[in-house]
Design an enzyme around this catalytic site. Structure first.
Site, short mmCIF file in Angstrom:
data_model
loop_
_atom_site.label_atom_id
_atom_site.label_comp_id
_atom_site.label_asym_id
_atom_site.label_seq_id
_atom_site.Cartn_x
_atom_site.Cartn_y
_atom_site.Cartn_z
CD1 TRP A 34 -3.38 0.27 0.95
CD2 TRP A 34 -2.71 -1.85 1.03
NE1 TRP A 34 -4.49 -0.54 0.82
CE2 TRP A 34 -4.11 -1.85 0.87
CE3 TRP A 34 -2.06 -3.09 1.10
CZ2 TRP A 34 -4.87 -3.01 0.78
CZ3 TRP A 34 -2.81 -4.25 1.01
CH2 TRP A 34 -4.20 -4.21 0.85
N GLY A 168 -7.12 7.41 2.55
CA GLY A 168 -6.44 6.66 3.61
C GLY A 168 -7.31 6.56 4.86
CG ASP A 170 -9.64 3.67 3.57
OD1 ASP A 170 -9.10 4.72 3.18
OD2 ASP A 170 -9.08 2.57 3.54
NE ARG A 202 -12.29 -4.09 7.31
CZ ARG A 202 -11.30 -3.52 6.60
NH1 ARG A 202 -10.24 -3.04 7.21
NH2 ARG A 202 -11.39 -3.40 5.30
CE1 TYR A 358 -10.26 0.20 7.96
CE2 TYR A 358 -12.08 1.07 6.72
CZ TYR A 358 -10.84 0.50 6.75
OH TYR A 358 -10.22 0.24 5.57
CD1 TRP A 359 -10.03 4.40 8.23
CD2 TRP A 359 -8.89 5.99 9.30
NE1 TRP A 359 -8.70 4.19 7.96
CE2 TRP A 359 -7.98 5.16 8.61
CE3 TRP A 359 -8.39 7.06 10.06
CZ2 TRP A 359 -6.59 5.38 8.63
CZ3 TRP A 359 -7.02 7.27 10.09
CH2 TRP A 359 -6.14 6.44 9.38
CD GLU A 402 -6.08 -1.78 10.19
OE1 GLU A 402 -6.55 -2.90 10.50
OE2 GLU A 402 -6.36 -1.21 9.12
C1 9WN Z 1 -8.17 -0.06 1.60
C2 9WN Z 1 -3.51 -0.76 4.46
C3 9WN Z 1 -4.72 0.13 4.31
C4 9WN Z 1 -4.43 1.57 4.78
C5 9WN Z 1 -5.70 2.40 4.86
C6 9WN Z 1 -6.70 1.66 5.74
C7 9WN Z 1 -6.99 0.28 5.14
C8 9WN Z 1 -7.82 -0.67 2.97
C9 9WN Z 1 -8.96 -1.58 3.39
O1 9WN Z 1 -5.78 -0.45 5.07
O2 9WN Z 1 -7.58 0.44 3.87
O3 9WN Z 1 -7.12 0.71 1.12
O4 9WN Z 1 -9.12 -2.62 2.75
O5 9WN Z 1 -9.66 -1.27 4.35
O6 9WN Z 1 -7.87 2.39 5.90
O7 9WN Z 1 -5.40 3.66 5.40
O8 9WN Z 1 -3.52 2.18 3.91
O9 9WN Z 1 -3.02 -0.69 5.77
#
Ligand code: 9WN
Length: 437
Positions: A34, A168, A170, A202, A358-359, A402
């Site tokens: 990523w 990022g 998300d 998620r 998550y975010w 994470e």
């Molecule tokens: C989609 C890898 C990535 C981070 C992102 C995070 C999460 C991915 C997902 O994981 O996103 O890109 O499948 O949820 O939100 O910030 O780069 O760690």
């Protein structure tokens, strides 16, 4: 104990480093490379294995397309434990996409410029690192040219993102405002993330429908930027993304000055900086909220919520010292307090706040790292210290997760970290933070 944890951080990064010369964010959940993860990971490696740090960045920059674009995921293997994978994204639809690597057709925050500068700061052998930077720096410059030429349709010095995965951050509640303007079809697909992580941490199935629909529109138009700007229901000027671009512009200026020559590029970078910083302060600052906010370019309106991204301009020296004070007051007022770790990813006083998901509320170590450095930029030493102390404490208590609950007291729930474990950027930035006063 600290020594043990430091060794553990190194072990996490080394275990996630792959033969192809890149590092996965977390085994099982995220099996590819990523973009912004790679940058943070390279900073961690630079402290104890410079060659791996260089390899990480070299591999990422090698995935660059003919138009300067750098994708958000590089699919180095055929691993099918992640959805949506290479076959869904079909980057080959774009005529200038990489012939060497399959990838997504979207990007992620522009970290590479400031990462190269951090690697130079950390390196003991500065000459060797500067030689590496000389090899790679033009790719980063070309990536910024791509952004300013293709992602700034109104020539404001502010670039847009066309997908929440580009941000990022998300699953931020900020995107709920965009989802309210859309009504995508229901997709049939098999989620893979929820086989690795509890579904309550998620995004929902319906949220994924939105994510896939935006990609479908981009694919129908072969990932053409002009068409995306015209048709994508998601078109947002994101303060975090733009702050990182500005931070990386500044890093490129300073690195090109060190290298010597390159006056034309420095001139261009200075012009971008002047315009971008002025527009950023004018357009993205919400006086009433005392914070920077996202702007919905498709529907021409500000998205008025406070997130940890709202404070990220500190990292790029964007606010004046007076405005920085306002920002820090907002942060401490809404996100601070004895019962919380800094810094929640979303306003804890907002109804959409969720400390587990998550975010939508948890603490993320990469955001804390940026805020720690940003607070130091403006000499908010006490808050910076707290940001660092809280980050380290969360990792010491729970491990290299994470993301983390920002609540110190979680009542009857057993407190823990969330999402993927042995997560690379948590390990990498722990290594950097304990080495930074
Ligand atoms: C989609 C890898 C990535 C981070 C992102 C995070 C999460 C991915 C997902 O994981 O996103 O890109 O499948 O949820 O939100 O910030 O780069 O760690």
């Amino acid at each position: 104990m600290k020594q043990e944890l430091y060794k553990k951080a190194i072990a996490v990064l080394d275990a996630n480093f792959q033969d192809g010369g890149f590092t996965i964010p977390s085994a099982g959940l995220y099996p590819f490379q990523w973009k912004w993860d790679s940058g943070f990971i390279a900073i961690g490696f630079a402290h104890y294995d410079v060659e791996k740090a260089k390899t990480e960045m070299r591999t990422l920059l090698d995935s660059q397309w003919g138009n300067g674009f750098i994708p958000h995921i590089v699919f180095h293997t055929d691993n099918d434990s992640y959805f949506p994978g290479a076959d869904f994204h079909q980057s080959e639809l774009h005529p200038l996409s990489s012939k060497k690597y399959r990838s997504t057709g979207m990007t992620q925050p522009p970290v590479s410029g400031f990462v190269l500068q951090e690697m130079h700061r950390i390196a003991e052998d500065k000459n060797d690192m500067l030689n590496f930077i000389k090899e790679e720096i033009d790719k980063v410059f070309d990536n910024h040219v791509y952004f300013y030429e293709n992602r700034d349709p109104k020539d404001e010095g502010l670039v847009y993102i066309y997908h929440n995965w580009e941000s990022g951050t998300d699953n931020s509640p900020v995107w709920d405002d965009i989802w309210d303007t859309m009504n995508p079809p229901e997709y049939n697909f098999v989620r893979k993330d929820t086989t690795h992580v509890d579904a309550s941490q998620r995004p929902s199935k319906r949220e994924y429908d939105h994510y896939l629909y935006i990609i479908d529109i981009a694919k129908q138009n072969n990932y053409d930027d002009g068409k995306i700007a015209e048709l994508s229901p998601f078109l947002v000027q994101d303060p975090l993304f733009n702050a990182m671009l500005i931070k990386s512009n500044q890093a490129l200026i300073e690195l090109y000055e060190l290298i010597g020559g390159n006056e034309d590029k420095i001139k261009t970078l200075l012009q971008w900086q002047a315009k971008s910083i002025a527009s950023f302060n004018e357009k993205l600052f919400d006086v009433e909220l005392g914070a920077y906010v996202h702007y919905d370019l498709r529907n021409e309106k500000a998205i008025r919520h406070i997130t940890s991204s709202s404070f990220s301009p500190l990292f790029a020296n964007i606010p004046s010292p007076e405005r920085a004070k306002v920002l820090v007051n907002t942060m401490m007022d809404k996100f601070g307090g004895d019962d919380r770790y800094l810094c929640a990813s979303f306003d804890p006083t907002n109804d959409r706040f969720n400390p587990r998901k998550y975010w939508r509320g948890p603490v993320w170590i990469n955001m804390n790292w940026m805020l720690f450095l940003g607070l130091k930029n403006y000499d908010f030493s006490n808050v910076a210290e707290q940001m660092k102390k809280d980050s380290i404490e969360l990792i010491e208590r729970y491990g290299f997760y994470e993301y983390f609950d920002c609540r110190k007291d979680t009542g009857n729930e057993k407190p823990t970290g969330y999402g993927g474990n042995n997560f690379s950027w948590s390990a990498a930035l722990y290594i950097d933070m304990v080495n930074t006063d």
